[in-house]
Design an enzyme around this catalytic site. Structure first.
Site, PDB file in Angstrom:
ATOM      1  N   HIS A  19       0.849  -1.292  -0.024  1.00  0.00           N
ATOM      2  CA  HIS A  19       0.018   0.070  -0.019  1.00  0.00           C
ATOM      3  C   HIS A  19       0.925   1.338   0.053  1.00  0.00           C
ATOM      4  O   HIS A  19       0.444   2.141  -0.606  1.00  0.00           O
ATOM      5  CB  HIS A  19      -0.744  -0.031   1.277  1.00  0.00           C
ATOM      6  CG  HIS A  19      -1.735  -1.098   1.427  1.00  0.00           C
ATOM      7  ND1 HIS A  19      -2.205  -2.111   2.605  1.00  0.00           N
ATOM      8  CD2 HIS A  19      -2.800  -1.479   0.610  1.00  0.00           C
ATOM      9  CE1 HIS A  19      -3.103  -2.501   2.224  1.00  0.00           C
ATOM     10  NE2 HIS A  19      -3.489  -2.631   1.267  1.00  0.00           N
ATOM     11  N   LYS A  43     -17.487  -7.374   7.061  1.00  0.00           N
ATOM     12  CA  LYS A  43     -16.088  -7.693   7.007  1.00  0.00           C
ATOM     13  C   LYS A  43     -15.758  -7.585   8.608  1.00  0.00           C
ATOM     14  O   LYS A  43     -15.995  -6.614   9.254  1.00  0.00           O
ATOM     15  CB  LYS A  43     -15.124  -6.891   6.309  1.00  0.00           C
ATOM     16  CG  LYS A  43     -14.824  -7.574   4.819  1.00  0.00           C
ATOM     17  CD  LYS A  43     -13.671  -6.828   4.272  1.00  0.00           C
ATOM     18  CE  LYS A  43     -13.391  -7.277   2.662  1.00  0.00           C
ATOM     19  NZ  LYS A  43     -12.452  -6.573   1.997  1.00  0.00           N
ATOM     20  N   ARG A  92      -1.777  -6.619  -8.306  1.00  0.00           N
ATOM     21  CA  ARG A  92      -0.764  -7.536  -8.025  1.00  0.00           C
ATOM     22  C   ARG A  92      -0.677  -8.463  -9.109  1.00  0.00           C
ATOM     23  O   ARG A  92      -0.494  -8.402 -10.293  1.00  0.00           O
ATOM     24  CB  ARG A  92      -0.865  -8.198  -6.739  1.00  0.00           C
ATOM     25  CG  ARG A  92      -0.367  -7.123  -5.514  1.00  0.00           C
ATOM     26  CD  ARG A  92      -0.978  -7.670  -4.376  1.00  0.00           C
ATOM     27  NE  ARG A  92      -2.394  -7.342  -4.224  1.00  0.00           N
ATOM     28  CZ  ARG A  92      -3.248  -7.554  -3.307  1.00  0.00           C
ATOM     29  NH1 ARG A  92      -2.815  -7.812  -2.214  1.00  0.00           N
ATOM     30  NH2 ARG A  92      -4.449  -7.279  -3.135  1.00  0.00           N
ATOM     31  N   SER A 130      -2.492  -7.946   2.856  1.00  0.00           N
ATOM     32  CA  SER A 130      -3.079  -7.502   4.306  1.00  0.00           C
ATOM     33  C   SER A 130      -3.304  -8.907   4.872  1.00  0.00           C
ATOM     34  O   SER A 130      -2.997  -9.402   6.283  1.00  0.00           O
ATOM     35  CB  SER A 130      -4.226  -6.851   4.679  1.00  0.00           C
ATOM     36  OG  SER A 130      -3.773  -5.387   3.922  1.00  0.00           O
TER      37      SER A 130
END
Ligand code: ADP
Length: 162
Positions: A19, A43, A92, A130
């Site tokens: 990030h 979440k 990514r 993460s």
């Protein structure tokens, strides 16, 4: 000339070096970058929104062109409300691509004037997420190359108290 503001949305639970790389590069292009912490009640997160804000501000030492905010609802609505020129996302592996392509197209339908911009991850961070930071930390692995020092400390504290 109008100042260009970009929204970089995500969960940032926790902030990683991946990030940081995107934020740093985004600040080179835009006048102002707002990290938008998306609050999603479905979440469960490791860190509260306040803690996530704190870690991002600490990592960037309150950089004057960087803002950290939290929002609920659609990212496009938030971006329009903030007068943003674009939404910034990092890419990514190929696995990110399909999801991001769908999101970008839905967002374009919802708000045709708002661009979504993608930045390729720097190769040294392409495996950093993460999720895997949390996995490694949970089993006592070394995460010092994956997150900034302040985040490493906050994660250590978290596991000490849980
Ligand atoms: P989400 O909750 O949508 O998965 P994250 O908080 O994990 O979002 O990430 C926010 C944004 O940062 C996303 O665009 C994601 O692709 C990007 N990102 C996360 N990790 C990396 C990395 N290592 N390199 C580049 N971009 C990344």
């Amino acid at each position: 000339m109008k100042k260009k503001l970009v929204i970089y949305p995500g969960s940032f639970d926790p902030l990683t070096n991946g990030h940081i790389d995107i934020i740093t590069r985004g600040l080179e292009i835009f006048d102002r970058l707002v990290v938008g912490i998306a609050q999603n009640s479905r979440k469960t997160t490791m860190f509260s929104v306040e803690k996530r804000k704190e870690m991002i501000l600490k990592a960037f030492k309150n950089h004057d062109r960087l803002e950290v905010d939290a929002f609920t609802g659609l990212t496009v609505d938030y971006a329009v409300k903030r007068g943003a020129t674009a939404i910034l996302r990092g890419l990514r592996a190929v696995a990110d691509f399909e999801y991001e392509l769908q999101m970008a197209n839905i967002n374009r339908k919802l708000s045709p004037n708002l661009e979504t911009l993608f930045m390729m991850t720097s190769e040294k961070y392409f495996f950093v997420s993460s999720q895997n930071v949390k996995e490694v930390a949970r089993y006592g692995g070394n995460i010092s190359a994956l997150v900034p020092h302040c985040v490493e400390q906050m994660i250590r504290e978290k596991f000490k108290t849980s």
